[in-house]
Scaffold this active site. Structure first.
Site, PDB file in Angstrom:
ATOM      1  N   LYS A 211      53.746  12.510 -52.675  1.00 16.76           N
ATOM      2  CA  LYS A 211      53.459  12.591 -51.235  1.00 16.76           C
ATOM      3  C   LYS A 211      54.573  13.277 -50.432  1.00 16.76           C
ATOM      4  O   LYS A 211      54.291  13.955 -49.451  1.00 16.76           O
ATOM      5  CB  LYS A 211      53.198  11.185 -50.668  1.00 16.76           C
ATOM      6  CG  LYS A 211      51.817  10.646 -51.001  1.00 16.76           C
ATOM      7  CD  LYS A 211      51.684   9.204 -50.559  1.00 16.76           C
ATOM      8  CE  LYS A 211      50.546   9.020 -49.605  1.00 16.76           C
ATOM      9  NZ  LYS A 211      50.327   7.625 -49.225  1.00 16.76           N
TER      10      LYS A 211
ATOM     11  N   ASP B 298      47.024   8.615 -43.313  1.00 13.94           N
ATOM     12  CA  ASP B 298      47.297   7.169 -43.433  1.00 13.94           C
ATOM     13  C   ASP B 298      47.406   6.489 -42.062  1.00 13.94           C
ATOM     14  O   ASP B 298      46.860   5.406 -41.857  1.00 13.94           O
ATOM     15  CB  ASP B 298      48.600   6.928 -44.205  1.00 13.94           C
ATOM     16  CG  ASP B 298      48.393   7.029 -45.716  1.00 13.94           C
ATOM     17  OD1 ASP B 298      47.244   6.936 -46.172  1.00 13.94           O
ATOM     18  OD2 ASP B 298      49.406   7.204 -46.424  1.00 13.94           O
TER      19      ASP B 298
ATOM     20  N   GLY C  48      58.212  -4.409 -45.097  1.00  8.41           N
ATOM     21  CA  GLY C  48      58.372  -3.249 -45.981  1.00  8.41           C
ATOM     22  C   GLY C  48      58.841  -2.059 -45.160  1.00  8.41           C
ATOM     23  O   GLY C  48      58.621  -2.010 -43.935  1.00  8.41           O
TER      24      GLY C  48
ATOM     25  N   LEU D  84      48.048  -4.333 -46.649  1.00  7.78           N
ATOM     26  CA  LEU D  84      47.667  -3.019 -47.208  1.00  7.78           C
ATOM     27  C   LEU D  84      47.219  -3.129 -48.656  1.00  7.78           C
ATOM     28  O   LEU D  84      46.524  -2.255 -49.163  1.00  7.78           O
ATOM     29  CB  LEU D  84      48.835  -2.027 -47.118  1.00  7.78           C
ATOM     30  CG  LEU D  84      49.341  -1.660 -45.733  1.00  7.78           C
ATOM     31  CD1 LEU D  84      50.111  -0.356 -45.792  1.00  7.78           C
ATOM     32  CD2 LEU D  84      48.239  -1.563 -44.705  1.00  7.78           C
TER      33      LEU D  84
HETATM   34  P1  NAP Z   1      56.961   2.311 -51.203  1.00  4.95           P
HETATM   35  O1  NAP Z   1      57.298   3.541 -50.457  1.00  4.95           O
HETATM   36  O2  NAP Z   1      57.328   2.185 -52.647  1.00  4.95           O
HETATM   37  O3  NAP Z   1      57.611   1.049 -50.403  1.00  4.95           O
HETATM   38  C1  NAP Z   1      57.459  -0.252 -50.867  1.00  4.95           C
HETATM   39  C2  NAP Z   1      58.168  -1.221 -49.920  1.00  4.95           C
HETATM   40  O4  NAP Z   1      57.896  -2.546 -50.382  1.00  4.95           O
HETATM   41  C3  NAP Z   1      59.684  -1.071 -49.894  1.00  4.95           C
HETATM   42  O5  NAP Z   1      60.132  -1.277 -48.572  1.00  4.95           O
HETATM   43  C4  NAP Z   1      60.172  -2.201 -50.812  1.00  4.95           C
HETATM   44  O6  NAP Z   1      61.414  -2.755 -50.423  1.00  4.95           O
HETATM   45  C5  NAP Z   1      59.114  -3.245 -50.569  1.00  4.95           C
HETATM   46  N1  NAP Z   1      58.995  -4.138 -51.741  1.00  4.95           N
HETATM   47  C6  NAP Z   1      58.632  -3.798 -52.998  1.00  4.95           C
HETATM   48  N2  NAP Z   1      58.610  -4.877 -53.784  1.00  4.95           N
HETATM   49  C7  NAP Z   1      59.007  -5.924 -53.013  1.00  4.95           C
HETATM   50  C8  NAP Z   1      59.199  -7.322 -53.266  1.00  4.95           C
HETATM   51  N3  NAP Z   1      58.978  -7.846 -54.470  1.00  4.95           N
HETATM   52  N4  NAP Z   1      59.604  -8.103 -52.223  1.00  4.95           N
HETATM   53  C9  NAP Z   1      59.815  -7.572 -50.988  1.00  4.95           C
HETATM   54  N5  NAP Z   1      59.661  -6.266 -50.711  1.00  4.95           N
HETATM   55  C10 NAP Z   1      59.258  -5.451 -51.700  1.00  4.95           C
HETATM   56  O7  NAP Z   1      55.383   2.027 -51.168  1.00  4.95           O
HETATM   57  P2  NAP Z   1      54.337   2.480 -50.026  1.00  4.95           P
HETATM   58  O8  NAP Z   1      53.800   3.817 -50.347  1.00  4.95           O
HETATM   59  O9  NAP Z   1      54.930   2.220 -48.707  1.00  4.95           O
HETATM   60  O10 NAP Z   1      53.127   1.459 -50.313  1.00  4.95           O
HETATM   61  C11 NAP Z   1      53.305   0.079 -50.107  1.00  4.95           C
HETATM   62  C12 NAP Z   1      52.027  -0.676 -50.476  1.00  4.95           C
HETATM   63  O11 NAP Z   1      50.977  -0.296 -49.602  1.00  4.95           O
HETATM   64  C13 NAP Z   1      51.524  -0.390 -51.891  1.00  4.95           C
HETATM   65  O12 NAP Z   1      51.011  -1.585 -52.432  1.00  4.95           O
HETATM   66  C14 NAP Z   1      50.406   0.604 -51.681  1.00  4.95           C
HETATM   67  O13 NAP Z   1      49.426   0.565 -52.696  1.00  4.95           O
HETATM   68  C15 NAP Z   1      49.845   0.102 -50.360  1.00  4.95           C
HETATM   69  N6  NAP Z   1      49.140   1.135 -49.583  1.00  4.95           N
HETATM   70  C16 NAP Z   1      47.860   0.881 -49.234  1.00  4.95           C
HETATM   71  C17 NAP Z   1      47.179   1.807 -48.470  1.00  4.95           C
HETATM   72  C18 NAP Z   1      45.769   1.499 -48.060  1.00  4.95           C
HETATM   73  O14 NAP Z   1      45.044   2.422 -47.706  1.00  4.95           O
HETATM   74  N7  NAP Z   1      45.357   0.247 -48.072  1.00  4.95           N
HETATM   75  C19 NAP Z   1      47.796   3.008 -48.072  1.00  4.95           C
HETATM   76  C20 NAP Z   1      49.134   3.236 -48.445  1.00  4.95           C
HETATM   77  C21 NAP Z   1      49.798   2.274 -49.218  1.00  4.95           C
HETATM   78  P3  NAP Z   1      62.834  -2.159 -50.888  1.00  4.95           P
HETATM   79  O15 NAP Z   1      63.141  -1.045 -49.923  1.00  4.95           O
HETATM   80  O16 NAP Z   1      63.760  -3.303 -50.784  1.00  4.95           O
HETATM   81  O17 NAP Z   1      62.644  -1.671 -52.311  1.00  4.95           O
END
Ligand code: NAP
Length: 287
Positions: free
Chosen positions: A71, A107, A132, A225
């Site tokens: 992305k 998004d 997050g 999400l």
């Molecule tokens: P990302 O860039 O990898 O960011 C993940 C975030 O979650 C980071 O801030 C990370 O914290 C935090 N995190 C991960 N594991 C954790 C834990 N065990 N405890 C606390 N915090 C934790 O991912 P993203 O692209 O933002 O996506 C995040 C989620 O949203 C994913 O599950 C994705 O599938 C979902 N999503 C859904 C949609 C939808 O359409 N529904 C769209 C986009 C994303 P750190 O900085 O401390 O590592």
């Protein structure tokens, strides 16, 4: 669906490309409108991103969705980028148009549509906690600030990441106050004072919780999400405490509908997409 030499091709690129719900949703939309279009999942490794884009362009593809881990990296290979995708520093939709490769990010739009259409929630003047600080949190913080949210608290396990997110966007928005927090400290008090809570961490896929559900109350709208399971434990606990809830599948639906509209320049058949997505999610939950 009958594939012919005239079929307009679209698809999703990412790596590894595990289970993706977009093909079912987008192909249902093409079928519903009788379009000779098709959508295919294509695993593309990072080192092949550039050649894959050029190849798909020369094969006449109309558009793509882009998922992890491309992305951000894909921005380097685009001719034009929408203003929101520039701010988000991430692209989830590509349009091959008039020999150009144009990047968009749907998004934020998808999230806002879910809030407004299904949550009947307007961000203006309200307070949100985003749990997050990754790519999804950034898009959500931007769309909320663009819609005059009063205060946005970014809560993250790694405080430095939340600080860097806020530092990179806050100067654009004079009417929104940003604050960063970790999961300890005075979080219960802050959560109590918010109108909207968004889980943008992956915590929830396994039934875990990212915050104590006893902090939730009937004044909250809680969005997760995570979309598998459709109703995560966070959403169940929120509902039990009288909060309104929005499942992650709605953002998925609306961001997909926005991509469809960019490629086809036609209003997306939302109810057909919703039905296909719901059916696929139910099959997933049973298996
Ligand atoms: P990302 O860039 O990898 O960011 C993940 C975030 O979650 C980071 O801030 C990370 O914290 C935090 N995190 C991960 N594991 C954790 C834990 N065990 N405890 C606390 N915090 C934790 O991912 P993203 O692209 O933002 O996506 C995040 C989620 O949203 C994913 O599950 C994705 O599938 C979902 N999503 C859904 C949609 C939808 O359409 N529904 C769209 C986009 C994303 P750190 O900085 O401390 O590592």
């Amino acid at each position: 669906m009958k594939i012919t030499s005239q079929t307009n091709l679209t698809g999703i690129i990412g790596y590894p490309l595990g289970k993706t719900l977009s093909p079912v949703m987008q192909n249902a939309a093409f079928n519903a409108l009788g379009f000779n279009w098709a959508y295919v999942p294509m695993p593309v490794k990072s080192e092949n991103l550039d050649v894959a884009l050029k190849g798909l362009q020369s094969l006449g593809f109309k558009g793509l969705n882009v998922t992890m881990p491309h992305k951000e990296k894909v921005l380097a290979y685009l001719d034009e980028v929408s203003s929101f995708a520039k701010m988000a520093e991430a692209v989830n939709t590509i349009h091959f148009e008039d020999s150009k490769i144009i990047g968009y990010n749907t998004d934020g739009r998808g999230f806002l549509h879910a809030l407004e259409n299904d949550g009947h929630f307007k961000p203006e003047g309200k307070k949100a906690a985003i749990l997050g600080a990754g790519g999804a949190a950034r898009s959500i913080a931007l769309i909320l600030a663009l819609n005059e949210m009063d205060s946005i608290y970014i809560v993250n396990r790694t405080l430095a990441k939340a600080e860097s997110l806020v530092a990179s966007i806050k100067d654009r928005f004079k009417n929104t106050r940003f604050e960063v927090l970790s999961f300890g400290d005075n979080l219960p008090k802050i959560i109590d004072s918010t109108d909207l809570i968004v889980n943008s961490t992956p915590v929830g896929w396994e039934g875990d919780l990212v915050i104590d559900p006893d902090w939730l109350h009937s004044g909250h709208l809680v969005v997760d999400l995570v979309y598998i399971p459709q109703e995560t434990r966070l959403l169940q606990e929120a509902r039990n405490r009288g909060a309104k809830i929005l499942p992650g599948k709605l953002m998925l639906l609306y961001q997909g509908a926005a991509s469809f509209e960019i490629w086809t320049k036609t209003v997306a058949p939302l109810e057909d997409m919703r039905k296909a997505l719901d059916e696929e999610l139910s099959i997933n939950e049973k298996s």
